[in-house]
Design an enzyme around this catalytic site. Sequence first.
Site, PDB file in Angstrom:
ATOM      1  N   ASP A   7       1.043   4.031  -4.671  1.00  0.00           N
ATOM      2  CA  ASP A   7       1.593   3.736  -5.998  1.00  0.00           C
ATOM      3  C   ASP A   7       0.687   4.421  -7.020  1.00  0.00           C
ATOM      4  O   ASP A   7      -0.224   5.191  -6.658  1.00  0.00           O
ATOM      5  CB  ASP A   7       1.776   2.227  -6.224  1.00  0.00           C
ATOM      6  CG  ASP A   7       0.479   1.488  -6.547  1.00  0.00           C
ATOM      7  OD1 ASP A   7      -0.615   2.101  -6.468  1.00  0.00           O
ATOM      8  OD2 ASP A   7       0.551   0.290  -6.876  1.00  0.00           O
ATOM      9  N   HIS A   8       0.924   4.132  -8.285  1.00  0.00           N
ATOM     10  CA  HIS A   8       0.148   4.780  -9.348  1.00  0.00           C
ATOM     11  C   HIS A   8      -1.342   4.471  -9.244  1.00  0.00           C
ATOM     12  O   HIS A   8      -2.178   5.310  -9.568  1.00  0.00           O
ATOM     13  CB  HIS A   8       0.683   4.364 -10.724  1.00  0.00           C
ATOM     14  CG  HIS A   8       0.792   2.885 -10.907  1.00  0.00           C
ATOM     15  ND1 HIS A   8       1.715   2.125 -10.217  1.00  0.00           N
ATOM     16  CD2 HIS A   8       0.086   2.011 -11.675  1.00  0.00           C
ATOM     17  CE1 HIS A   8       1.572   0.859 -10.569  1.00  0.00           C
ATOM     18  NE2 HIS A   8       0.594   0.752 -11.439  1.00  0.00           N
ATOM     19  N   CYS A  64      -2.763   1.640  -2.773  1.00  0.00           N
ATOM     20  CA  CYS A  64      -2.430   1.110  -4.097  1.00  0.00           C
ATOM     21  C   CYS A  64      -3.767   0.835  -4.785  1.00  0.00           C
ATOM     22  O   CYS A  64      -4.812   1.303  -4.334  1.00  0.00           O
ATOM     23  CB  CYS A  64      -1.511  -0.106  -4.030  1.00  0.00           C
ATOM     24  SG  CYS A  64      -2.211  -1.607  -3.321  1.00  0.00           S
ATOM     25  N   GLY A  65      -3.745   0.106  -5.890  1.00  0.00           N
ATOM     26  CA  GLY A  65      -4.987  -0.107  -6.626  1.00  0.00           C
ATOM     27  C   GLY A  65      -6.043  -0.810  -5.790  1.00  0.00           C
ATOM     28  O   GLY A  65      -7.199  -0.385  -5.727  1.00  0.00           O
ATOM     29  N   THR A  66      -5.624  -1.893  -5.156  1.00  0.00           N
ATOM     30  CA  THR A  66      -6.547  -2.656  -4.316  1.00  0.00           C
ATOM     31  C   THR A  66      -6.335  -2.423  -2.830  1.00  0.00           C
ATOM     32  O   THR A  66      -7.207  -2.759  -2.016  1.00  0.00           O
ATOM     33  CB  THR A  66      -6.343  -4.168  -4.550  1.00  0.00           C
ATOM     34  OG1 THR A  66      -4.969  -4.468  -4.250  1.00  0.00           O
ATOM     35  CG2 THR A  66      -6.663  -4.559  -5.983  1.00  0.00           C
ATOM     36  N   ILE A  68      -4.215  -4.194  -1.403  1.00  0.00           N
ATOM     37  CA  ILE A  68      -3.755  -5.517  -0.953  1.00  0.00           C
ATOM     38  C   ILE A  68      -2.228  -5.613  -0.991  1.00  0.00           C
ATOM     39  O   ILE A  68      -1.586  -5.933   0.021  1.00  0.00           O
ATOM     40  CB  ILE A  68      -4.389  -6.635  -1.805  1.00  0.00           C
ATOM     41  CG1 ILE A  68      -5.905  -6.642  -1.629  1.00  0.00           C
ATOM     42  CG2 ILE A  68      -3.813  -7.990  -1.404  1.00  0.00           C
ATOM     43  CD1 ILE A  68      -6.650  -7.582  -2.584  1.00  0.00           C
ATOM     44  N   GLY A  69      -1.643  -5.359  -2.163  1.00  0.00           N
ATOM     45  CA  GLY A  69      -0.192  -5.520  -2.281  1.00  0.00           C
ATOM     46  C   GLY A  69       0.562  -4.651  -1.289  1.00  0.00           C
ATOM     47  O   GLY A  69       1.514  -5.104  -0.631  1.00  0.00           O
ATOM     48  N   HIS A  97      -9.063  -2.663  18.456  1.00  0.00           N
ATOM     49  CA  HIS A  97      -8.662  -4.029  18.800  1.00  0.00           C
ATOM     50  C   HIS A  97      -7.219  -4.352  18.426  1.00  0.00           C
ATOM     51  O   HIS A  97      -6.539  -5.076  19.163  1.00  0.00           O
ATOM     52  CB  HIS A  97      -9.563  -5.043  18.082  1.00  0.00           C
ATOM     53  CG  HIS A  97     -10.986  -5.020  18.540  1.00  0.00           C
ATOM     54  ND1 HIS A  97     -11.845  -6.091  18.369  1.00  0.00           N
ATOM     55  CD2 HIS A  97     -11.722  -4.065  19.162  1.00  0.00           C
ATOM     56  CE1 HIS A  97     -13.041  -5.789  18.863  1.00  0.00           C
ATOM     57  NE2 HIS A  97     -12.987  -4.558  19.345  1.00  0.00           N
ATOM     58  N   ARG A 132      -6.843  -8.076  26.792  1.00  0.00           N
ATOM     59  CA  ARG A 132      -6.943  -9.166  25.818  1.00  0.00           C
ATOM     60  C   ARG A 132      -6.448  -8.727  24.438  1.00  0.00           C
ATOM     61  O   ARG A 132      -5.840  -9.519  23.717  1.00  0.00           O
ATOM     62  CB  ARG A 132      -8.381  -9.700  25.746  1.00  0.00           C
ATOM     63  CG  ARG A 132      -9.401  -8.749  25.150  1.00  0.00           C
ATOM     64  CD  ARG A 132     -10.820  -9.310  25.258  1.00  0.00           C
ATOM     65  NE  ARG A 132     -11.802  -8.489  24.561  1.00  0.00           N
ATOM     66  CZ  ARG A 132     -12.272  -7.311  25.017  1.00  0.00           C
ATOM     67  NH1 ARG A 132     -11.817  -6.811  26.151  1.00  0.00           N
ATOM     68  NH2 ARG A 132     -13.172  -6.639  24.323  1.00  0.00           N
ATOM     69  N   HIS A 133      -6.697  -7.479  24.096  1.00  0.00           N
ATOM     70  CA  HIS A 133      -6.234  -6.998  22.790  1.00  0.00           C
ATOM     71  C   HIS A 133      -4.721  -6.808  22.783  1.00  0.00           C
ATOM     72  O   HIS A 133      -4.054  -7.171  21.816  1.00  0.00           O
ATOM     73  CB  HIS A 133      -6.949  -5.699  22.427  1.00  0.00           C
ATOM     74  CG  HIS A 133      -8.422  -5.872  22.193  1.00  0.00           C
ATOM     75  ND1 HIS A 133      -8.927  -6.886  21.419  1.00  0.00           N
ATOM     76  CD2 HIS A 133      -9.489  -5.165  22.639  1.00  0.00           C
ATOM     77  CE1 HIS A 133     -10.240  -6.800  21.385  1.00  0.00           C
ATOM     78  NE2 HIS A 133     -10.612  -5.765  22.133  1.00  0.00           N
TER      79      HIS A 133
END
Length: 142
Positions: A7-8, A64-66, A68-69, A97, A132-133
Amino acid sequence: MIAIACDHGGYELKLEILKYLDKEQIPYVDLGCDSTDAVDYPVYARKVTSAIKDGSCDKGILICGTGIGISIAANKVPGIRAALCTDCFCAEATRQHNNANVLALGGRVVGPGLAVKIVDTFLHTEFSGAERHQRRIDMIEE
Ligand code: RB5
Protein backbone atom coordinates in the site's frame (compact mmCIF):
# COMPACT_ATOMS: atom_id res chain seq x y z
CA MET A 1 7.90 -16.56 -9.17
CA ILE A 2 7.47 -13.99 -6.41
CA ALA A 3 4.34 -11.82 -6.14
CA ILE A 4 4.97 -8.46 -4.49
CA ALA A 5 2.56 -5.68 -3.57
CA CYS A 6 2.24 -2.83 -1.12
CA ASP A 7 0.00 0.00 0.00
CA HIS A 8 1.08 3.64 0.13
CA GLY A 9 2.81 3.07 3.49
CA GLY A 10 5.01 0.41 1.94
CA TYR A 11 5.60 1.93 -1.47
CA GLU A 12 9.05 3.42 -0.83
CA LEU A 13 10.33 0.20 0.74
CA LYS A 14 8.91 -1.83 -2.13
CA LEU A 15 11.08 0.16 -4.55
CA GLU A 16 14.17 -0.86 -2.56
CA ILE A 17 13.11 -4.50 -2.57
CA LEU A 18 12.46 -4.39 -6.32
CA LYS A 19 16.03 -3.13 -6.80
CA TYR A 20 17.29 -6.15 -4.84
CA LEU A 21 15.13 -8.59 -6.84
CA ASP A 22 16.33 -7.05 -10.10
CA LYS A 23 19.98 -7.20 -9.00
CA GLU A 24 19.66 -10.84 -7.95
CA GLN A 25 17.65 -11.67 -11.08
CA ILE A 26 14.87 -13.14 -8.98
CA PRO A 27 11.69 -13.30 -11.10
CA TYR A 28 8.73 -11.37 -9.70
CA VAL A 29 5.43 -9.80 -10.60
CA ASP A 30 4.72 -6.37 -9.13
CA LEU A 31 1.00 -6.13 -8.37
CA GLY A 32 1.00 -2.49 -7.18
CA CYS A 33 0.37 -0.02 -5.77
CA ASP A 34 2.35 2.40 -7.91
CA SER A 35 2.64 5.59 -5.84
CA THR A 36 2.32 7.00 -2.33
CA ASP A 37 -1.33 7.96 -2.97
CA ALA A 38 -3.53 6.39 -0.30
CA VAL A 39 -4.99 2.97 -1.13
CA ASP A 40 -6.59 0.14 0.87
CA TYR A 41 -4.14 -2.57 1.90
CA PRO A 42 -6.66 -5.49 1.81
CA VAL A 43 -6.90 -5.01 -1.97
CA TYR A 44 -3.16 -5.62 -2.32
CA ALA A 45 -3.13 -8.51 0.13
CA ARG A 46 -5.80 -10.12 -2.05
CA LYS A 47 -3.79 -9.61 -5.25
CA VAL A 48 -0.76 -11.43 -3.84
CA THR A 49 -2.70 -14.22 -2.13
CA SER A 50 -4.70 -14.82 -5.33
CA ALA A 51 -1.47 -15.17 -7.32
CA ILE A 52 -0.30 -17.83 -4.85
CA LYS A 53 -3.65 -19.60 -4.77
CA ASP A 54 -3.90 -19.79 -8.57
CA GLY A 55 -0.38 -21.24 -8.77
CA SER A 56 1.18 -18.44 -10.81
CA CYS A 57 3.45 -17.51 -7.88
CA ASP A 58 4.89 -19.64 -5.09
CA LYS A 59 5.76 -16.92 -2.59
CA GLY A 60 4.67 -13.37 -1.87
CA ILE A 61 5.96 -10.18 -0.30
CA LEU A 62 3.49 -7.67 1.14
CA ILE A 63 4.38 -4.28 2.56
CA CYS A 64 2.22 -1.72 4.34
CA GLY A 65 3.13 0.91 6.92
CA THR A 66 3.47 -1.53 9.78
CA GLY A 67 3.09 -4.83 7.95
CA ILE A 68 0.30 -5.64 10.38
CA GLY A 69 -2.86 -4.82 8.44
CA ILE A 70 -1.66 -6.43 5.24
CA SER A 71 -0.57 -9.62 7.07
CA ILE A 72 -3.89 -9.84 8.92
CA ALA A 73 -5.70 -9.59 5.58
CA ALA A 74 -3.46 -12.17 3.89
CA ASN A 75 -3.86 -14.66 6.73
CA LYS A 76 -7.65 -14.73 6.22
CA VAL A 77 -7.05 -16.72 3.03
CA PRO A 78 -6.86 -20.52 3.52
CA GLY A 79 -3.46 -21.89 2.57
CA ILE A 80 -1.75 -18.54 3.09
CA ARG A 81 0.78 -18.32 5.91
CA ALA A 82 1.92 -14.72 6.08
CA ALA A 83 4.71 -13.87 8.51
CA LEU A 84 5.37 -10.31 9.64
CA CYS A 85 9.13 -10.15 10.19
CA THR A 86 11.32 -7.43 11.64
CA ASP A 87 14.52 -9.48 11.80
CA CYS A 88 16.38 -12.25 9.97
CA PHE A 89 15.99 -14.76 12.81
CA CYS A 90 12.21 -14.72 12.40
CA ALA A 91 12.45 -14.75 8.60
CA GLU A 92 14.58 -17.90 8.76
CA ALA A 93 12.47 -19.58 11.45
CA THR A 94 9.16 -18.91 9.74
CA ARG A 95 10.38 -20.60 6.57
CA GLN A 96 11.88 -23.56 8.46
CA HIS A 97 9.03 -24.08 10.92
CA ASN A 98 5.88 -22.53 9.41
CA ASN A 99 6.66 -22.92 5.71
CA ALA A 100 5.43 -19.31 5.43
CA ASN A 101 4.54 -18.45 1.86
CA VAL A 102 4.15 -14.69 2.35
CA LEU A 103 6.60 -12.29 3.97
CA ALA A 104 5.04 -9.12 5.39
CA LEU A 105 7.13 -6.04 6.10
CA GLY A 106 6.46 -2.64 7.62
CA GLY A 107 7.73 0.19 5.47
CA ARG A 108 7.61 2.53 8.47
CA VAL A 109 9.27 -0.02 10.75
CA VAL A 110 12.34 -1.51 9.07
CA GLY A 111 14.95 0.37 7.08
CA PRO A 112 15.83 -0.71 3.55
CA GLY A 113 19.14 -2.39 4.47
CA LEU A 114 17.55 -4.67 7.06
CA ALA A 115 14.47 -5.25 4.92
CA VAL A 116 16.57 -6.52 2.01
CA LYS A 117 18.43 -8.91 4.34
CA ILE A 118 15.09 -10.16 5.67
CA VAL A 119 13.82 -10.73 2.12
CA ASP A 120 17.05 -12.50 1.16
CA THR A 121 16.81 -14.78 4.21
CA PHE A 122 13.14 -15.53 3.58
CA LEU A 123 13.65 -16.38 -0.08
CA HIS A 124 16.71 -18.56 0.49
CA THR A 125 15.56 -20.63 3.46
CA GLU A 126 13.76 -23.93 2.89
CA PHE A 127 11.01 -25.51 4.99
CA SER A 128 12.60 -28.09 7.28
CA GLY A 129 10.03 -30.72 6.35
CA ALA A 130 10.10 -32.07 9.89
CA GLU A 131 7.00 -34.09 10.75
CA ARG A 132 6.21 -31.97 13.82
CA HIS A 133 6.22 -28.77 11.79
CA GLN A 134 4.09 -30.25 8.99
CA ARG A 135 1.66 -31.61 11.58
CA ARG A 136 1.21 -28.15 13.08
CA ILE A 137 0.73 -26.54 9.67
CA ASP A 138 -1.89 -29.20 8.87
CA MET A 139 -3.66 -28.35 12.14
CA ILE A 140 -3.83 -24.69 11.09
CA GLU A 141 -5.38 -25.66 7.76
CA GLU A 142 -7.95 -27.88 9.49
C1 RB5 B 1 -1.81 3.27 6.26
O1 RB5 B 1 -1.73 4.55 6.82
C2 RB5 B 1 -1.53 2.23 7.32
O2 RB5 B 1 -2.60 2.11 8.17
C3 RB5 B 1 -1.21 0.90 6.67
O3 RB5 B 1 -0.13 1.05 5.80
C4 RB5 B 1 -0.82 -0.21 7.61
O4 RB5 B 1 0.18 0.20 8.48
C5 RB5 B 1 -1.92 -0.89 8.30
O5 RB5 B 1 -1.73 -1.83 9.06
